[in-house]
Design a protein around this motif. Structure first.
Motif, PDB file in Angstrom:
ATOM      1  N   GLU A  78      -0.264 -31.575   6.866  1.00  0.00           N
ATOM      2  CA  GLU A  78      -0.257 -30.888   5.572  1.00  0.00           C
ATOM      3  C   GLU A  78      -0.225 -31.862   4.392  1.00  0.00           C
ATOM      4  O   GLU A  78      -0.978 -31.684   3.423  1.00  0.00           O
ATOM      5  N   PRO A  79       0.618 -32.905   4.410  1.00  0.00           N
ATOM      6  CA  PRO A  79       0.565 -33.871   3.305  1.00  0.00           C
ATOM      7  C   PRO A  79      -0.800 -34.540   3.146  1.00  0.00           C
ATOM      8  O   PRO A  79      -1.260 -34.753   2.017  1.00  0.00           O
ATOM      9  N   VAL A  80      -1.446 -34.876   4.261  1.00  0.00           N
ATOM     10  CA  VAL A  80      -2.773 -35.491   4.168  1.00  0.00           C
ATOM     11  C   VAL A  80      -3.784 -34.488   3.620  1.00  0.00           C
ATOM     12  O   VAL A  80      -4.643 -34.839   2.796  1.00  0.00           O
ATOM     13  N   ALA A  81      -3.671 -33.230   4.048  1.00  0.00           N
ATOM     14  CA  ALA A  81      -4.562 -32.196   3.515  1.00  0.00           C
ATOM     15  C   ALA A  81      -4.364 -32.040   2.010  1.00  0.00           C
ATOM     16  O   ALA A  81      -5.333 -31.901   1.248  1.00  0.00           O
ATOM     17  N   ARG A  82      -3.104 -32.074   1.549  1.00  0.00           N
ATOM     18  CA  ARG A  82      -2.831 -31.981   0.111  1.00  0.00           C
ATOM     19  C   ARG A  82      -3.405 -33.181  -0.632  1.00  0.00           C
ATOM     20  O   ARG A  82      -3.839 -33.064  -1.777  1.00  0.00           O
ATOM     21  N   PHE A  83      -3.388 -34.340   0.027  1.00  0.00           N
ATOM     22  CA  PHE A  83      -3.906 -35.546  -0.616  1.00  0.00           C
ATOM     23  C   PHE A  83      -5.360 -35.360  -1.037  1.00  0.00           C
ATOM     24  O   PHE A  83      -5.769 -35.801  -2.120  1.00  0.00           O
ATOM     25  N   PHE A  84      -6.151 -34.715  -0.190  1.00  0.00           N
ATOM     26  CA  PHE A  84      -7.577 -34.544  -0.489  1.00  0.00           C
ATOM     27  C   PHE A  84      -7.857 -33.314  -1.358  1.00  0.00           C
ATOM     28  O   PHE A  84      -8.964 -33.154  -1.860  1.00  0.00           O
ATOM     29  N   LEU A  85      -6.843 -32.469  -1.536  1.00  0.00           N
ATOM     30  CA  LEU A  85      -6.990 -31.295  -2.384  1.00  0.00           C
ATOM     31  C   LEU A  85      -7.333 -31.718  -3.807  1.00  0.00           C
ATOM     32  O   LEU A  85      -6.859 -32.735  -4.294  1.00  0.00           O
ATOM     33  N   ASN A  86      -8.173 -30.945  -4.476  1.00  0.00           N
ATOM     34  CA  ASN A  86      -8.504 -31.188  -5.880  1.00  0.00           C
ATOM     35  C   ASN A  86      -9.362 -32.435  -6.079  1.00  0.00           C
ATOM     36  O   ASN A  86      -9.525 -32.906  -7.199  1.00  0.00           O
ATOM     37  N   LYS A  87      -9.899 -32.977  -4.955  1.00  0.00           N
ATOM     38  CA  LYS A  87     -10.719 -34.183  -5.074  1.00  0.00           C
ATOM     39  C   LYS A  87     -12.075 -34.044  -4.387  1.00  0.00           C
ATOM     40  O   LYS A  87     -13.080 -34.491  -4.929  1.00  0.00           O
ATOM     41  N   VAL A  88     -12.104 -33.468  -3.181  1.00  0.00           N
ATOM     42  CA  VAL A  88     -13.350 -33.483  -2.411  1.00  0.00           C
ATOM     43  C   VAL A  88     -13.809 -32.111  -1.918  1.00  0.00           C
ATOM     44  O   VAL A  88     -14.850 -32.003  -1.288  1.00  0.00           O
ATOM     45  N   GLY A  89     -13.052 -31.064  -2.153  1.00  0.00           N
ATOM     46  CA  GLY A  89     -13.497 -29.727  -1.775  1.00  0.00           C
ATOM     47  C   GLY A  89     -13.740 -29.572  -0.290  1.00  0.00           C
ATOM     48  O   GLY A  89     -12.891 -29.900   0.540  1.00  0.00           O
ATOM     49  N   ASP A  90     -14.941 -29.098   0.071  1.00  0.00           N
ATOM     50  CA  ASP A  90     -15.262 -28.787   1.467  1.00  0.00           C
ATOM     51  C   ASP A  90     -15.293 -30.019   2.363  1.00  0.00           C
ATOM     52  O   ASP A  90     -15.263 -29.896   3.588  1.00  0.00           O
ATOM     53  N   ALA A  91     -15.363 -31.204   1.777  1.00  0.00           N
ATOM     54  CA  ALA A  91     -15.404 -32.434   2.581  1.00  0.00           C
ATOM     55  C   ALA A  91     -14.025 -32.837   3.095  1.00  0.00           C
ATOM     56  O   ALA A  91     -13.907 -33.792   3.857  1.00  0.00           O
ATOM     57  N   SER A  92     -12.988 -32.099   2.705  1.00  0.00           N
ATOM     58  CA  SER A  92     -11.630 -32.516   3.057  1.00  0.00           C
ATOM     59  C   SER A  92     -11.384 -32.500   4.561  1.00  0.00           C
ATOM     60  O   SER A  92     -10.696 -33.383   5.087  1.00  0.00           O
ATOM     61  N   ALA A  93     -11.933 -31.520   5.282  1.00  0.00           N
ATOM     62  CA  ALA A  93     -11.684 -31.427   6.727  1.00  0.00           C
ATOM     63  C   ALA A  93     -12.161 -32.689   7.441  1.00  0.00           C
ATOM     64  O   ALA A  93     -11.462 -33.225   8.314  1.00  0.00           O
TER      65      ALA A  93
END
Length: 209
Positions: free
Chosen positions: A33-48
């Motif tokens: 979850e922290p890593v997922a939050r890290f990419f939030l608001n930056k890369v959109g669908d590319a986060s996964a």
């Protein structure tokens, strides 16, 4: 000073290195979850894809981890490198991530959907400041990382982190004032930045539960 979480992470890491695969799985589960939050608001669908790349890179580089910092600062350092590599792969190696914002890199990304005007404005403002400042501020607000942990994650001295946090707050205030439709909305958002940051974190936790 090591926290209880840091000590638990260190114990899991030692067990993982000794061959306990379940210990490694516990670490990954704790920090998904922290890593997922890290990419939030930056890369959109590319986060996964970037989340997967981060944990794979963590697994591959684990033998080289000397334990100079906390496990989560080590993991965020990997996440930051993956983020930078992703942007450079799409935008070119010459892109200056010290001055360009996430919005400039990809204006189409909307990030987390929130109801409060102040929280929407707070998130939009974060995307308007230089990426490295956005990362530092989000690690500080969303993950409650210490200055030392942020320094490890960004591979800069602690003094540089302090100056970046100060500069990031200044630029975020300016971005909020520029983006706000009304002066009172800008004032409420700026005065309650820690509140809106906490609201974003809690919303992320609910969505990822």
């Amino acid at each position: 000073m090591a926290t209880e979480r840091d000590e638990e992470d260190a114990a899991c890491l030692a067990a993982w290195r000794a061959g306990d695969q379940a210990a490694g799985q516990r670490l990954f589960a704790r920090y998904y979850e922290p890593v997922a939050r890290f990419f939030l608001n930056k890369v959109g669908d590319a986060s996964a894809d970037l989340i997967q790349r981060t944990f794979l890179a963590c697994l591959e580089s684990l033998p080289r981890f000397r334990g100079d910092g906390t496990f989560r600062s080590y993991l965020f350092a990997i996440a930051y490198r993956q983020l930078c590599q992703s942007y450079r792969a799409r935008k070119g190696d010459r892109i200056d991530l010290t001055s360009v914002s996430a919005f400039a890199l990809d204006p189409s990304i909307s990030g987390l959907i929130v109801e409060r005007e102040e929280t929407q404005l707070f998130l939009a403002g974060l995307r308007e400041i230089p990426l490295e400042l956005q990362v530092a501020l989000e690690l500080y607000y969303w993950e409650q990382c210490s200055v030392a942990e942020i320094a490890t994650a960004l591979d800069v001295p602690a003094g540089t982190v302090k100056s970046r946090l100060h500069r990031a707050r200044e630029l975020l205030r300016a971005a909020i004032e520029r983006l706000a439709a009304r002066g009172d909305l800008a004032e409420r958002t700026i005065d309650g930045m820690e509140t809106w940051a906490r609201a974003v974190r809690e919303r992320c936790l609910r969505e990822q539960a």
